[in-house]
Design a protein around this motif. Structure first.
Motif, PDB file in Angstrom:
ATOM      1  N   SER A   6     -90.662  22.775 -47.010  1.00  0.00           N
ATOM      2  CA  SER A   6     -90.627  24.154 -47.272  1.00  0.00           C
ATOM      3  C   SER A   6     -91.311  24.814 -46.037  1.00  0.00           C
ATOM      4  CB  SER A   6     -91.722  24.357 -48.300  1.00  0.00           C
ATOM      5  OG  SER A   6     -93.307  23.847 -47.800  1.00  0.00           O
ATOM      6  N   THR A  65     -89.444  19.933 -61.582  1.00  0.00           N
ATOM      7  CA  THR A  65     -90.806  20.595 -61.035  1.00  0.00           C
ATOM      8  C   THR A  65     -91.291  19.748 -60.061  1.00  0.00           C
ATOM      9  OG1 THR A  65     -91.169  22.069 -62.799  1.00  0.00           O
ATOM     10  CG2 THR A  65     -92.881  21.576 -61.173  1.00  0.00           C
ATOM     11  N   LEU A  78     -89.364  19.337 -56.790  1.00  0.00           N
ATOM     12  CA  LEU A  78     -89.443  20.373 -55.724  1.00  0.00           C
ATOM     13  C   LEU A  78     -90.968  20.260 -55.166  1.00  0.00           C
ATOM     14  CD1 LEU A  78     -88.091  23.282 -57.886  1.00  0.00           C
ATOM     15  CD2 LEU A  78     -87.175  22.571 -55.737  1.00  0.00           C
ATOM     16  N   PHE A  79     -92.051  19.864 -55.777  1.00  0.00           N
ATOM     17  CA  PHE A  79     -93.016  19.707 -55.269  1.00  0.00           C
ATOM     18  C   PHE A  79     -93.033  18.630 -54.179  1.00  0.00           C
ATOM     19  CE2 PHE A  79     -95.853  21.148 -58.883  1.00  0.00           C
ATOM     20  CZ  PHE A  79     -95.799  22.560 -58.658  1.00  0.00           C
ATOM     21  N   GLU A 130     -91.608  20.018 -50.852  1.00  0.00           N
ATOM     22  CA  GLU A 130     -93.197  20.470 -50.054  1.00  0.00           C
ATOM     23  C   GLU A 130     -93.810  19.567 -49.481  1.00  0.00           C
ATOM     24  OE1 GLU A 130     -95.231  23.033 -53.238  1.00  0.00           O
ATOM     25  OE2 GLU A 130     -93.444  23.930 -53.900  1.00  0.00           O
ATOM     26  N   THR A 161     -98.925  16.862 -61.847  1.00  0.00           N
ATOM     27  CA  THR A 161     -98.319  18.030 -62.256  1.00  0.00           C
ATOM     28  C   THR A 161     -98.439  18.267 -63.973  1.00  0.00           C
ATOM     29  OG1 THR A 161     -96.743  18.042 -60.502  1.00  0.00           O
ATOM     30  CG2 THR A 161     -96.146  19.084 -62.570  1.00  0.00           C
ATOM     31  N   TYR A 218     -90.742  30.916 -58.620  1.00  0.00           N
ATOM     32  CA  TYR A 218     -91.970  30.319 -58.216  1.00  0.00           C
ATOM     33  C   TYR A 218     -91.879  29.245 -56.998  1.00  0.00           C
ATOM     34  CZ  TYR A 218     -93.721  32.198 -62.675  1.00  0.00           C
ATOM     35  OH  TYR A 218     -93.876  32.928 -63.902  1.00  0.00           O
ATOM     36  N   HIS A 219     -91.063  28.346 -57.481  1.00  0.00           N
ATOM     37  CA  HIS A 219     -90.765  27.241 -56.548  1.00  0.00           C
ATOM     38  C   HIS A 219     -89.927  27.543 -55.563  1.00  0.00           C
ATOM     39  CE1 HIS A 219     -92.990  25.139 -59.778  1.00  0.00           C
ATOM     40  NE2 HIS A 219     -92.156  25.241 -60.717  1.00  0.00           N
ATOM     41  N   TYR A 236    -100.023  30.156 -58.056  1.00  0.00           N
ATOM     42  CA  TYR A 236     -99.278  29.102 -58.999  1.00  0.00           C
ATOM     43  C   TYR A 236    -100.293  29.240 -60.296  1.00  0.00           C
ATOM     44  CZ  TYR A 236     -97.228  25.338 -61.420  1.00  0.00           C
ATOM     45  OH  TYR A 236     -96.780  24.138 -62.350  1.00  0.00           O
TER      46      TYR A 236
END
Length: 275
Positions: A103, A91, A94-95, A98, A38, A180-181, A198
């Motif tokens: 998600s 961030t 949240l990734f 996913e 990231t 976005y997330h 993204y």
């Protein structure tokens, strides 16, 4: 993000970085990998597209404007480089969700109930959803309870360059990226499409700070471009939107850009030269 993580594991991390006995699906390894990926990705997007925009699009005449700060470009870059690692912490969380399958991201076009039309519609809904979310978050950050602590550092750059695009306080930067997330946790979205979007939103963020105020005449009051966002930096209470002017018009915060009315930064410089 799991597509990027899988590619990194397959081509780099598994054979060359991590011990052979550390499974690719182990949570601590995934978190560490996501943090590195990231940060490297954010730096690459910011420095690559920011530099291209600064060299080939940004009007360097704007650096003569009285409100352009001394050593501003280096200060913008330094502020962004300090902030990006901190923005990446929530961030990455949240990734990670996913990657662990929480998600609604899907792999194949066949997984969409509407096929290719569903992919296209999800792209449009992503743009309108994130535009709405960013508008209200951005406007909220201008409230007196939050502005001075979190958002004011970004308004230091009255005449911004592309490098101001990511020069946020970490809380400000993450909050404005939150829509976005959130989107893929609420709505189905193709993984490759999400990755492309993204990248797009990062490039767009750079573009609205690039000092190029040209917009097709028919779209001047529809698309939120650099002219609109420059007036936001200059006049504070207007043009909070990201891509479109829709929510500014609904929220009563729309301002026709001064650059379209002969009163923008370039016009100010021209009048100074005439004096």
């Amino acid at each position: 993000m799991d597509l990027v993580l899988e590619a990194a594991d397959r081509h780099l991390l598994t054979p060359y970085v991590y011990p052979a006995g550390w499974p690719e699906g182990e949570p601590c390894r995934q978190l560490l990998s996501l943090f590195v990926i990231t940060n490297l990705g954010a730096l690459a997007l910011y420095l690559l597209f920011g530099t291209l925009s600064y060299c080939f699009i940004f009007d360097h005449e704007l650096k003569k404007h009285p409100q352009f700060l001394e050593n501003q470009v280096s200060r913008e870059i330094a502020y962004a480089l300090r902030s990006l690692p901190w923005i990446s912490v929530p961030t990455v969380a949240l990734f990670f969700a996913e990657v662990r399958g929480y998600s609604k991201l899907y792999d194949n076009i066949e997984d969409s109930p509407y096929g290719w039309s569903g992919v296209f519609l999800s792209m449009l809904s992503f743009l309108f959803f994130t535009d709405m979310g960013i508008y209200w978050i951005h406007r909220g950050l201008h409230h007196k309870l939050f502005y001075k602590r979190f958002h004011k550092p970004h308004h230091l750059w009255k005449i911004a360059t592309p490098f101001a695009s990511h020069a946020f306080h970490p809380v400000d930067g993450f909050m404005q990226s939150l829509p976005y997330h959130i989107y893929p946790f609420l709505f189905p979205l193709h993984k490759v499409t999400y990755l492309g979007l993204y990248i797009f939103v990062n490039v767009w963020t750079i573009s609205i700070h690039d000092g190029d105020y040209r917009v097709p005449r028919l779209l001047r009051h529809v698309i939120n471009g650099s002219a609109h966002h420059t007036d936001h930096h200059l006049y504070f209470d207007y043009n909070y939107g990201q891509y479109f002017t829709l929510w500014d018009k609904i929220g009563g915060s729309y301002k026709s850009p001064t650059s379209f009315e002969g009163k923008g930064p370039h016009d100010y410089l021209r009048k100074l030269r005439e004096k």
